[in-house]
Design an enzyme around this catalytic site. Structure first.
Site, PDB file in Angstrom:
ATOM      1  N   THR A 202       0.854  -1.174   0.000  1.00  0.00           N
ATOM      2  CA  THR A 202       0.000   0.000   0.000  1.00  0.00           C
ATOM      3  C   THR A 202       0.891   1.225   0.000  1.00  0.00           C
ATOM      4  O   THR A 202       1.864   1.290   0.745  1.00  0.00           O
ATOM      5  CB  THR A 202      -0.980   0.006   1.187  1.00  0.00           C
ATOM      6  OG1 THR A 202      -1.603   1.266   1.242  1.00  0.00           O
ATOM      7  CG2 THR A 202      -0.304  -0.270   2.507  1.00  0.00           C
ATOM      8  N   GLU A 348      -5.150  -3.174   3.779  1.00  0.00           N
ATOM      9  CA  GLU A 348      -4.870  -3.889   5.030  1.00  0.00           C
ATOM     10  C   GLU A 348      -6.050  -4.750   5.471  1.00  0.00           C
ATOM     11  O   GLU A 348      -5.948  -5.517   6.422  1.00  0.00           O
ATOM     12  CB  GLU A 348      -4.548  -2.886   6.155  1.00  0.00           C
ATOM     13  CG  GLU A 348      -3.202  -2.195   6.021  1.00  0.00           C
ATOM     14  CD  GLU A 348      -3.250  -0.918   5.175  1.00  0.00           C
ATOM     15  OE1 GLU A 348      -4.188  -0.779   4.359  1.00  0.00           O
ATOM     16  OE2 GLU A 348      -2.351  -0.078   5.334  1.00  0.00           O
ATOM     17  N   LYS A 459      -6.685  11.352  -3.499  1.00  0.00           N
ATOM     18  CA  LYS A 459      -7.018  10.113  -4.199  1.00  0.00           C
ATOM     19  C   LYS A 459      -7.512  10.444  -5.598  1.00  0.00           C
ATOM     20  O   LYS A 459      -8.592  10.978  -5.774  1.00  0.00           O
ATOM     21  CB  LYS A 459      -8.043   9.292  -3.438  1.00  0.00           C
ATOM     22  CG  LYS A 459      -8.016   7.846  -3.881  1.00  0.00           C
ATOM     23  CD  LYS A 459      -8.658   6.918  -2.890  1.00  0.00           C
ATOM     24  CE  LYS A 459      -8.204   5.479  -3.111  1.00  0.00           C
ATOM     25  NZ  LYS A 459      -8.876   4.539  -2.264  1.00  0.00           N
ATOM     26  N   TRP A 464      -3.490   6.689  -4.931  1.00  0.00           N
ATOM     27  CA  TRP A 464      -3.073   7.708  -3.974  1.00  0.00           C
ATOM     28  C   TRP A 464      -1.996   8.633  -4.525  1.00  0.00           C
ATOM     29  O   TRP A 464      -1.076   8.186  -5.199  1.00  0.00           O
ATOM     30  CB  TRP A 464      -2.493   7.038  -2.734  1.00  0.00           C
ATOM     31  CG  TRP A 464      -3.499   6.340  -1.903  1.00  0.00           C
ATOM     32  CD1 TRP A 464      -3.551   4.992  -1.655  1.00  0.00           C
ATOM     33  CD2 TRP A 464      -4.575   6.925  -1.184  1.00  0.00           C
ATOM     34  NE1 TRP A 464      -4.609   4.728  -0.836  1.00  0.00           N
ATOM     35  CE2 TRP A 464      -5.257   5.886  -0.530  1.00  0.00           C
ATOM     36  CE3 TRP A 464      -5.045   8.229  -1.041  1.00  0.00           C
ATOM     37  CZ2 TRP A 464      -6.361   6.098   0.256  1.00  0.00           C
ATOM     38  CZ3 TRP A 464      -6.162   8.445  -0.253  1.00  0.00           C
ATOM     39  CH2 TRP A 464      -6.801   7.383   0.392  1.00  0.00           C
TER      40      TRP A 464
HETATM   41  P1  AMP Z   1      -6.467   1.459  -0.378  1.00  0.00           P
HETATM   42  O1  AMP Z   1      -5.708   0.715   0.659  1.00  0.00           O
HETATM   43  O2  AMP Z   1      -5.628   2.019  -1.461  1.00  0.00           O
HETATM   44  O3  AMP Z   1      -7.610   0.655  -0.886  1.00  0.00           O
HETATM   45  O4  AMP Z   1      -7.109   2.749   0.302  1.00  0.00           O
HETATM   46  C1  AMP Z   1      -7.918   2.635   1.423  1.00  0.00           C
HETATM   47  C2  AMP Z   1      -8.481   3.980   1.747  1.00  0.00           C
HETATM   48  O5  AMP Z   1      -9.350   4.429   0.704  1.00  0.00           O
HETATM   49  C3  AMP Z   1      -9.333   4.003   2.984  1.00  0.00           C
HETATM   50  O6  AMP Z   1      -8.554   4.086   4.152  1.00  0.00           O
HETATM   51  C4  AMP Z   1     -10.183   5.250   2.751  1.00  0.00           C
HETATM   52  O7  AMP Z   1      -9.494   6.434   3.096  1.00  0.00           O
HETATM   53  C5  AMP Z   1     -10.376   5.233   1.244  1.00  0.00           C
HETATM   54  N1  AMP Z   1     -11.683   4.623   0.923  1.00  0.00           N
HETATM   55  C6  AMP Z   1     -11.933   3.363   0.507  1.00  0.00           C
HETATM   56  N2  AMP Z   1     -13.252   3.200   0.287  1.00  0.00           N
HETATM   57  C7  AMP Z   1     -13.850   4.383   0.585  1.00  0.00           C
HETATM   58  C8  AMP Z   1     -15.195   4.850   0.581  1.00  0.00           C
HETATM   59  N3  AMP Z   1     -16.209   4.082   0.193  1.00  0.00           N
HETATM   60  N4  AMP Z   1     -15.419   6.120   0.974  1.00  0.00           N
HETATM   61  C9  AMP Z   1     -14.410   6.930   1.354  1.00  0.00           C
HETATM   62  N5  AMP Z   1     -13.126   6.550   1.375  1.00  0.00           N
HETATM   63  C10 AMP Z   1     -12.833   5.292   0.995  1.00  0.00           C
END
Ligand code: AMP
Length: 562
Positions: A202, A348, A459, A464
């Protein structure tokens, strides 16, 4: 290998009467074996990297997975060795998932969209021994291979006779490798279900990417959960699913495991993720279920609007990865008659944590009341415990008002980062809960509402961008005294970075020169879409840039070209 585990929650606290049930390890090889035993005739359809369509059944897939397992034996791998993949969402990538994990190796999905330095970091940190890659990524890995000396050979995912000219070390053709491996069933090894099966990094924060090492047990449990009714995926043998999610993003949200477990037909888009391609697949393959990040659905909506297209077969659209805007939810529900299920998760968390499937008490809501529920991230699925805490770590009430840092735990939540004691130390609390970095409130109805990210990340299109990295690179320009990057909503990409700069006195440096300096250091899509110049950037009491104040200051900012 030192592995910091914040707390071992697997040990019973006191001895108790043991149940008398079979102790069958939960291994990912069970999933494909089940699929060929009971759903062997179900199709897997791929829009190939090569551009044409490929279709075969789970029975065909299994035969090739057995060949691949034998081929891996010939590559001199040791149990637990990491095998990298740099590949799109295709049937070949699915084969790699099952063959690598099933033989006791670890499938490490490398995100090719990362900056080259990050790619070399993760390949070396994971200590990948072999990398399987699509032809798309051959030039990229040719440039990086000298910096990844432990990779013994590269296998190119191409047809026999279609090998590109390449300088890649020990380059092999995937189809030739399978052909040479010979036919027949494979005797899948049995081992401890806690053995590692897969690895994803990540890159959500500054500093080095962090590895999440999934076990066969966590993967199988996460997959079983995905086949239950209220899960955002909720796959069944009647589902035709198109995961509009890259398989290098937390294993395509688990779809490549859940589809064969449930006997769902899988429609894989390869690299063809633009609106027209997706709409064609949704239509031609009569897809009734799809999942992806909001950016992908923007492309689909644009295409539908332009062409007057419809979504006649789609029964559910799962949106996650970022919060979908209300206008998007309404467009799918009202203009195309497709119910939206909003979900939240993280690398995670394997990744699914919450589900937006409506409960009986919400199902009868209409109009704005219903949309208010759908805009939340939903409620935790079985297996995931959630708490919000204040700055002192004290649990906050689920009253819909209190906002705090969200922590989670559960059988498919990481207990530590791979070989990264410092990152592990920072992410877990004393009781072993994982700090998501998200800030949320929870309503008395059990609906989680994410209000912010604690780390001010940007994002863009589901990927990211680190604001702090951008600032550091902008500051590389000698005339930039101070720089701050903040996320500004964007109609296509969700968010894009706006760079706010204080110039050196007397300098008239412009946006173009700053972006040019940054372009040598970050991938193109990280570059700020606009640069604005200010006399002063606000700071907190401890001297840090106050992103909160900046966001307020630029709340009315609009992108120049939109
Ligand atoms: P990743 O590990 O790249 O999938 O990113 C995870 C992060 O994406 C989470 O900690 C959130 O900050 C953001 N995220 C994922 N799903 C959502 C959602 N439905 N609404 C808002 N933020 C989200």
């Amino acid at each position: 290998m030192s592995q910091e585990v914040s707390q071992d929650m697997s040990q019973p606290t006191e001895s108790a009467l043991q149940g008398l049930m079979m102790d069958v390890p939960l291994l990912t090889s069970m999933i494909m074996k089940h699929a060929i035993a009971w759903h062997g005739d179900v199709e897997v359809v791929t829009h190939r990297v090569e551009g044409d369509m490929h279709r075969y059944t789970y029975a065909d897939a299994y035969k090739r997975i057995c060949r691949l397992a034998r081929a891996l034996e010939g590559l001199g791998l040791m149990p637990g060795d990491r095998v990298g993949t740099m590949a799109w969402t295709t049937h070949r990538h699915v084969e790699l998932y099952f063959a690598i994990g099933g033989t006791g190796h670890v499938v490490h999905t490398v995100n090719p969209r990362l900056f080259p330095d990050q790619i070399t970091y993760i390949v070396n940190h994971a200590d990948d021994r072999v990398i399987f890659l699509d032809t798309t990524f051959v030039p990229l890995m040719e440039d990086l291979q000298d910096r990844c000396p432990n990779v013994k050979c590269f296998v190119i995912l191409c047809d026999s006779g279609a090998m590109p000219e390449t300088s890649l070390r020990g380059a092999k053709c995937y189809e030739d490798l399978l052909q040479a491996a010979g036919e027949g069933d494979y005797d899948w090894p049995q081992f401890d279900e806690k053995t590692a099966a897969a690895l994803c990094y990540t890159s959500g924060t500054t500093g080095n990417p962090k590895g999440v090492l999934y076990s066969h047990r966590s993967m199988t449990l996460h997959t079983m959960s995905a086949c239950t009714g209220d899960h955002p995926l909720g796959l069944t043998s009647r589902t035709v699913i198109l995961p509009a999610v890259s398989m290098f993003h937390v294993h395509g949200w688990g779809v490549p495991y859940a589809a064969p477990m449930s006997g769902a037909k899988m429609v894989l888009p390869g690299p063809h993720m633009e609106g027209p391609d997706l709409c064609r697949l949704l239509d031609e393959e009569k897809v009734n279920y799809t999942a992806g990040v909001p950016t992908v659905w923007i492309g689909v909506l644009e295409h539908l609007e332009k062409t007057g297209g419809k979504l006649p077969y789609l029964k559910i659209m799962n949106i996650g990865g970022s919060a979908p805007p209300l206008a998007m939810i309404k467009a799918f529900e009202e203009d195309y008659g497709v119910p939206v299920v909003h979900a939240w998760g993280m690398t995670e968390m394997s990744p699914v944590g919450t589900t937006g499937r409506l409960r009986a008490r919400h199902a009868e809501l209409e109009g704005e009341d219903m949309y208010r529920v759908k805009l939340t991230q939903g409620r935790p699925i079985f297996g995931i415990e959630v708490k919000i805490v204040d700055d002192a770590g004290k649990a906050l009430p689920h009253d819909g008002e209190a906002v705090g840092q969200m922590y989670v735990r559960g059988p498919w939540v990481a207990a530590a980062y791979f070989n990264d004691a410092a990152a592990t130390e920072a992410a877990f609390d004393a009781d072993g809960w994982f700090g998501t970095g998200d800030v949320a409130s929870i309503t008395p109805d059990g609906l989680v509402r994410i209000s912010d990210r604690s780390k001010d990340l940007i994002k863009s299109g589901g990927e990211w961008i680190s604001s702090i990295d951008l600032e550091n690179h902008a500051m590389a320009h000698p005339d930039v005294v101070e720089a701050a990057a903040i996320a500004i909503p964007h109609p296509k990409w969700e968010e894009r970075p706006l760079l706010i700069v204080v110039r050196r006195e007397g300098s008239d440096v412009g946006a173009r020169e700053i972006r040019n300096v940054m372009a040598d250091r970050v991938v193109k899509w990280w570059l700020p879409d606009d640069v604005v110049f200010v006399d002063e950037i606000p700071h907190t009491a401890t001297g840090k840039i106050s992103k909160k104040d900046l966001r307020q200051q630029f709340a009315d900012y609009r992108w120049p070209d939109i």
